[in-house]
Design a protein around this motif. Structure first.
Motif, mmCIF file in Angstrom:
data_model
loop_
_atom_site.group_PDB
_atom_site.id
_atom_site.type_symbol
_atom_site.label_atom_id
_atom_site.label_comp_id
_atom_site.label_asym_id
_atom_site.label_seq_id
_atom_site.Cartn_x
_atom_site.Cartn_y
_atom_site.Cartn_z
ATOM 1 N N SER A 134 36.666 26.357 40.012
ATOM 2 C CA SER A 134 36.754 25.807 38.661
ATOM 3 C C SER A 134 35.589 26.368 37.861
ATOM 4 N N LEU A 135 35.870 27.263 36.947
ATOM 5 C CA LEU A 135 34.800 27.858 36.154
ATOM 6 C C LEU A 135 35.335 28.394 34.842
ATOM 7 N N THR A 136 34.424 28.656 33.931
ATOM 8 C CA THR A 136 34.754 29.205 32.611
ATOM 9 C C THR A 136 34.089 30.566 32.469
ATOM 10 N N HIS A 147 37.720 33.267 25.869
ATOM 11 C CA HIS A 147 37.254 32.715 27.136
ATOM 12 C C HIS A 147 38.419 32.213 27.964
ATOM 13 N N GLY A 148 38.194 32.201 29.252
ATOM 14 C CA GLY A 148 39.211 31.751 30.184
ATOM 15 C C GLY A 148 38.688 30.608 31.034
ATOM 16 N N ARG A 149 39.511 29.591 31.183
ATOM 17 C CA ARG A 149 39.182 28.475 32.076
ATOM 18 C C ARG A 149 40.045 28.617 33.317
ATOM 19 N N ILE A 150 39.390 28.638 34.447
ATOM 20 C CA ILE A 150 40.073 28.857 35.721
ATOM 21 C C ILE A 150 40.044 27.564 36.517
ATOM 22 N N ALA A 151 41.217 27.082 36.885
ATOM 23 C CA ALA A 151 41.330 25.859 37.680
ATOM 24 C C ALA A 151 42.655 25.876 38.419
ATOM 25 N N TYR A 161 34.399 31.805 21.465
ATOM 26 C CA TYR A 161 33.319 31.662 22.432
ATOM 27 C C TYR A 161 33.451 30.341 23.182
ATOM 28 N N ALA A 162 33.013 30.329 24.434
ATOM 29 C CA ALA A 162 32.993 29.104 25.229
ATOM 30 C C ALA A 162 31.702 28.346 24.945
ATOM 31 N N ASP A 163 31.747 27.033 25.082
ATOM 32 C CA ASP A 163 30.551 26.215 24.834
ATOM 33 C C ASP A 163 29.448 26.495 25.858
ATOM 34 N N ASP A 164 29.831 26.568 27.104
ATOM 35 C CA ASP A 164 28.837 26.773 28.162
ATOM 36 C C ASP A 164 29.471 27.568 29.304
ATOM 37 N N PRO A 165 29.674 28.868 29.094
ATOM 38 C CA PRO A 165 30.360 29.674 30.111
ATOM 39 C C PRO A 165 29.543 29.819 31.387
ATOM 40 N N PRO A 202 24.566 32.994 39.238
ATOM 41 C CA PRO A 202 24.827 33.963 40.320
ATOM 42 C C PRO A 202 26.138 33.725 41.065
ATOM 43 N N ASP A 203 26.414 32.496 41.464
ATOM 44 C CA ASP A 203 27.648 32.215 42.193
ATOM 45 C C ASP A 203 28.875 32.478 41.323
ATOM 46 N N ALA A 204 28.769 32.122 40.035
ATOM 47 C CA ALA A 204 29.892 32.335 39.123
ATOM 48 C C ALA A 204 30.123 33.816 38.863
ATOM 49 N N VAL A 205 29.048 34.582 38.763
ATOM 50 C CA VAL A 205 29.177 36.026 38.562
ATOM 51 C C VAL A 205 29.870 36.661 39.762
#
Length: 216
Positions: A134-136, A147-151, A161-165, A202-205
């Motif tokens: 679950s990430l943006t 932006h893309g929201r993945i869930a 733009y996303a609020d807090d990608p 880092p984990d999200a990247v």
């Protein structure tokens, strides 16, 4: 329905009877991110005339692919959106983008709008690697963003733009994204030459690289 038909009893021909006319699938592309007003569609379809847009919308409405409704007050604007039948075209749009990225060269004088990359992002996305994530992720091309929201293994895109990608991918231009889309190994060169910047948690990247097939 469409004024001209192939007259073939064939599923492909019947689909093309409805969405094979010029601009029809691009109207579908415009609605992949959600409802749009007529003026928004006109602005997103660079080069289309208002009469042509009205004609294409009428055909798509009659075919049950697009519907029209009025937003609740205070907006009260009329918007067009894909019906469930129309949303069933998304996998086909994704495959068209996957094929088309192999044909795109340099942008030259072609028009470009950020939301047009939605089918390409879906083509690059690897849902089998996203089941527990679950990430943006924010994607930038120049100064514009989507932006893309993945869930639950699904990528939902939204312009802006996303609020807090969790991660941000910045492409120097649309051609850089297309190049990486058709050959993920090109991301290595794109990073080293500054045509692609990746930043974030880092984990999200790391997860984003895996989700979109970007090699380290």
């Amino acid at each position: 329905m469409a004024s001209r038909t192939y007259g073939h009893y064939c599923a492909v021909a019947k689909t093309l009877d409805v969405v094979g006319e010029r601009w029809s699938l691009l109207v579908v592309r415009e609605l992949l991110n959600g409802p749009r007003r007529y003026v928004d569609l006109l602005g997103g379809l660079a080069g289309i005339s208002t009469d042509m847009l009205a004609t294409r919308l009428k055909v798509l409405e009659e075919a049950g692919i697009v519907s029209r409704r009025t937003l609740p007050a205070p907006a009260a604007s009329k918007v067009y959106e894909l019906t469930p039948l129309g949303r069933d075209l998304q996998p086909a749009m994704t495959e068209l983008a996957r094929f088309g990225m192999r044909l795109l060269g340099e942008q030259a004088d072609d028009a470009f709008q950020i939301h047009w990359i939605t089918p390409s992002l879906q083509a690059m996305f690897r849902p089998e690697r996203a089941q527990a994530l679950s990430l943006t992720v924010e994607f930038r091309v120049g100064a514009d963003a989507i932006h893309g929201r993945i869930a639950d293994g699904v990528l939902h895109t939204c312009p802006g733009y996303a609020d807090d990608p969790d991660a941000v991918l910045t492409f120097a231009d649309a051609a850089a994204l297309a190049e990486i889309g058709r050959d993920p190994a090109a991301s290595l060169t794109a990073v080293s030459t500054g045509r692609l910047h990746v930043r974030g948690k880092p984990d999200a990247v790391q997860a984003t690289r895996e989700l979109f097939g970007l090699n380290r």
